[in-house]
Design a protein around this motif. Structure first.
Motif, PDB file in Angstrom:
ATOM      1  N   THR A   1       0.924  -1.015   0.069  1.00  0.00           N
ATOM      2  CA  THR A   1       0.053   0.305  -0.116  1.00  0.00           C
ATOM      3  C   THR A   1       1.018   1.035  -0.166  1.00  0.00           C
ATOM      4  N   HIS A   2       0.394   1.979  -0.534  1.00  0.00           N
ATOM      5  CA  HIS A   2       0.678   3.245  -0.432  1.00  0.00           C
ATOM      6  C   HIS A   2       1.054   4.177   0.312  1.00  0.00           C
ATOM      7  N   HIS A   3       1.303   4.968   1.145  1.00  0.00           N
ATOM      8  CA  HIS A   3       0.840   5.356   2.356  1.00  0.00           C
ATOM      9  C   HIS A   3       1.288   7.137   2.296  1.00  0.00           C
ATOM     10  N   TYR A   4       0.362   8.060   2.504  1.00  0.00           N
ATOM     11  CA  TYR A   4       0.986   9.583   2.697  1.00  0.00           C
ATOM     12  C   TYR A   4       1.639  10.025   3.051  1.00  0.00           C
ATOM     13  N   TYR A   5       0.901   9.324   4.604  1.00  0.00           N
ATOM     14  CA  TYR A   5       2.046   9.889   6.398  1.00  0.00           C
ATOM     15  C   TYR A   5       3.219   9.039   6.209  1.00  0.00           C
ATOM     16  N   ASP A   6       4.114   9.913   7.214  1.00  0.00           N
ATOM     17  CA  ASP A   6       5.335   9.372   6.629  1.00  0.00           C
ATOM     18  C   ASP A   6       5.893   8.547   7.947  1.00  0.00           C
ATOM     19  N   ARG A   7       4.799   7.993   8.900  1.00  0.00           N
ATOM     20  CA  ARG A   7       5.045   7.169   9.977  1.00  0.00           C
ATOM     21  C   ARG A   7       4.769   7.028  10.947  1.00  0.00           C
ATOM     22  N   GLY A   8       4.094   6.471  11.810  1.00  0.00           N
ATOM     23  CA  GLY A   8       2.941   6.096  13.024  1.00  0.00           C
ATOM     24  C   GLY A   8       3.493   5.426  14.201  1.00  0.00           C
TER      25      GLY A   8
ATOM     26  N   VAL B   1       5.152  18.847   5.354  1.00  0.00           N
ATOM     27  CA  VAL B   1       5.923  18.133   4.790  1.00  0.00           C
ATOM     28  C   VAL B   1       5.880  16.890   4.947  1.00  0.00           C
ATOM     29  N   ASN B   2       5.602  16.734   6.201  1.00  0.00           N
ATOM     30  CA  ASN B   2       6.202  15.660   7.431  1.00  0.00           C
ATOM     31  C   ASN B   2       4.607  15.263   8.426  1.00  0.00           C
ATOM     32  N   VAL B   3       4.065  14.070   7.819  1.00  0.00           N
ATOM     33  CA  VAL B   3       2.690  13.630   8.986  1.00  0.00           C
ATOM     34  C   VAL B   3       3.187  12.181   9.253  1.00  0.00           C
ATOM     35  N   TYR B   4       2.408  12.596  10.598  1.00  0.00           N
ATOM     36  CA  TYR B   4       2.973  11.374  11.748  1.00  0.00           C
ATOM     37  C   TYR B   4       1.983  10.910  12.466  1.00  0.00           C
ATOM     38  N   PHE B   5       1.463   9.813  12.349  1.00  0.00           N
ATOM     39  CA  PHE B   5      -0.064   9.942  13.210  1.00  0.00           C
ATOM     40  C   PHE B   5       0.029   8.932  14.827  1.00  0.00           C
ATOM     41  N   LEU B   6      -0.683   8.893  15.092  1.00  0.00           N
ATOM     42  CA  LEU B   6      -0.474   8.046  16.695  1.00  0.00           C
ATOM     43  C   LEU B   6      -2.000   7.652  16.980  1.00  0.00           C
ATOM     44  N   THR B   7      -1.796   6.436  17.585  1.00  0.00           N
ATOM     45  CA  THR B   7      -3.831   6.608  18.094  1.00  0.00           C
ATOM     46  C   THR B   7      -3.437   5.492  19.091  1.00  0.00           C
TER      47      THR B   7
ATOM     48  N   ASP C   1      -5.457   9.827  16.148  1.00  0.00           N
ATOM     49  CA  ASP C   1      -7.045   8.912  16.156  1.00  0.00           C
ATOM     50  C   ASP C   1      -7.432   8.201  17.057  1.00  0.00           C
ATOM     51  N   ASP C   2      -8.176   7.535  17.191  1.00  0.00           N
ATOM     52  CA  ASP C   2      -8.360   6.418  18.375  1.00  0.00           C
ATOM     53  C   ASP C   2      -8.114   5.375  18.001  1.00  0.00           C
ATOM     54  N   ILE C   3      -8.391   4.683  16.616  1.00  0.00           N
ATOM     55  CA  ILE C   3      -8.191   3.444  16.346  1.00  0.00           C
ATOM     56  C   ILE C   3      -6.959   3.328  14.691  1.00  0.00           C
ATOM     57  N   TYR C   4      -5.889   2.784  14.074  1.00  0.00           N
ATOM     58  CA  TYR C   4      -5.939   2.312  12.842  1.00  0.00           C
ATOM     59  C   TYR C   4      -6.355   0.667  12.494  1.00  0.00           C
ATOM     60  N   THR C   5      -7.124   1.078  11.574  1.00  0.00           N
ATOM     61  CA  THR C   5      -6.989  -0.435  10.887  1.00  0.00           C
ATOM     62  C   THR C   5      -6.322  -0.562   9.259  1.00  0.00           C
ATOM     63  N   THR C   6      -6.242  -0.052   8.661  1.00  0.00           N
ATOM     64  CA  THR C   6      -5.826   0.163   7.244  1.00  0.00           C
ATOM     65  C   THR C   6      -4.659   0.989   6.973  1.00  0.00           C
ATOM     66  N   GLY C   7      -5.047   2.114   7.337  1.00  0.00           N
ATOM     67  CA  GLY C   7      -4.532   3.752   7.065  1.00  0.00           C
ATOM     68  C   GLY C   7      -5.379   4.542   6.401  1.00  0.00           C
ATOM     69  N   SER C   8      -6.567   4.208   5.722  1.00  0.00           N
ATOM     70  CA  SER C   8      -7.362   4.582   4.774  1.00  0.00           C
ATOM     71  C   SER C   8      -7.657   6.092   5.366  1.00  0.00           C
ATOM     72  N   THR C   9      -7.691   6.463   7.194  1.00  0.00           N
ATOM     73  CA  THR C   9      -8.476   7.564   7.153  1.00  0.00           C
ATOM     74  C   THR C   9      -6.921   8.638   7.600  1.00  0.00           C
ATOM     75  N   ILE C  10      -6.496   8.084   7.856  1.00  0.00           N
ATOM     76  CA  ILE C  10      -4.244   8.725   8.211  1.00  0.00           C
ATOM     77  C   ILE C  10      -4.534   9.044   6.718  1.00  0.00           C
ATOM     78  N   ASP C  11      -4.090   8.303   5.945  1.00  0.00           N
ATOM     79  CA  ASP C  11      -3.723   9.005   4.376  1.00  0.00           C
ATOM     80  C   ASP C  11      -4.433   9.838   3.498  1.00  0.00           C
ATOM     81  N   ALA C  12      -5.750   9.461   3.876  1.00  0.00           N
ATOM     82  CA  ALA C  12      -6.855  10.281   3.440  1.00  0.00           C
ATOM     83  C   ALA C  12      -6.518  12.378   3.672  1.00  0.00           C
ATOM     84  N   ALA C  13      -6.600  11.826   5.698  1.00  0.00           N
ATOM     85  CA  ALA C  13      -5.875  13.496   5.948  1.00  0.00           C
ATOM     86  C   ALA C  13      -4.406  13.619   5.862  1.00  0.00           C
TER      87      ALA C  13
END
Length: 237
Positions: free
Chosen positions: A67-74, A224-230, A202-214
């Motif tokens: 999968t191609h992700h738009y976020y950098d890491r989480g 430039v950089n987008v990280y996530f934490l759930t 966010d609360d839950i990461y499943t496939t990353g679709s929500t984080i990717d869209a944001a």
């Protein structure tokens, strides 16, 4: 007066463990603490989504390899299994906002150094559509983001990232449907001043679709950089 009111409230609504709902003054009871340790995400982790992987020799999980992700890491704290999944359900849908304090304390205990090392300029909660927020009364991601912001001293921006499209609940959809469901779901307000690094909460990461869209719309606007934490992470697709 405040202490008196708090004593009255604690009598009618005693502190409970957010994972078994039994009375517990120290946050998480000993029994649940042991259960949580068995599902806490540990090394080796996927270098993209942070999911635990079996081999130290691998850098990415199966999902991230395909999968191609738009976020950098989480990173996420626990696997989305019992007793975490039911606890988050109560936090999310049954007004158990106080659970957010416990989640934030655990996240900061394990991951504060990681968060700081990413050097986020702002923390952004994944937003709810106004219709869903009006029905629920609050955004659980914003509660968590504000607590983490307080604990790290990082500014929280809950205004500029918006959800402009009312979407079906992600949990009822497959991987491809999730991506389609979230197409054009997010937007960034015109007065947003681009920063280098954003941490999404966010609360839950499943496939990353929500984080990717944001992450996609943020990067379109100059981030430039987008990280996530759930709180938790699922098993993928």
């Amino acid at each position: 007066m405040r202490q008196y009111i708090e004593k009255i409230l604690s009598f009618f609504w005693p502190e409970v463990c957010p994972f078994c709902q039994k009375a517990c003054k120290k946050g998480i009871c000993d029994t649940c603490r042991k259960r949580l340790e068995s599902i806490r995400i540990k090394e080796p982790r996927c270098m993209r989504c942070g999911k635990q992987i079996r081999s130290m020799e691998k850098e990415y999980c199966y999902d991230c390899l395909h999968t191609h992700h738009y976020y950098d890491r989480g990173i996420s704290l626990w696997l989305h299994r019992e007793p975490v999944n039911q606890s988050i359900y109560q936090f999310k849908y049954h007004n158990q906002r106080r659970y957010g304090t416990i989640y934030a304390q655990e996240i900061l205990y394990w991951y504060k150094d990681v968060i700081v090392s990413w050097h986020p300029d702002v923390i952004m909660p994944v937003p709810l559509h106004f219709r869903r927020k009006r029905k629920r009364g609050y955004n659980q991601a914003r509660i968590l983001a504000e607590l983490i912001g307080t604990g790290t001293g990082i500014a929280v921006d809950s205004r500029h990232l918006i959800r402009r499209k009312y979407t079906n609940p992600q949990k009822i959809l497959g991987h491809r449907q999730r991506k389609k469901n979230l197409k054009n779901a997010f937007a960034v307000k015109k007065d947003f001043v681009p920063v280098k690094t954003v941490l999404l909460i966010d609360d839950i990461y499943t496939t990353g679709s929500t984080i990717d869209a944001a992450a996609y719309v943020l990067k379109q606007r100059g981030v430039v950089n987008v990280y996530f934490l759930t709180i938790s992470i699922g098993q993928g697709y």
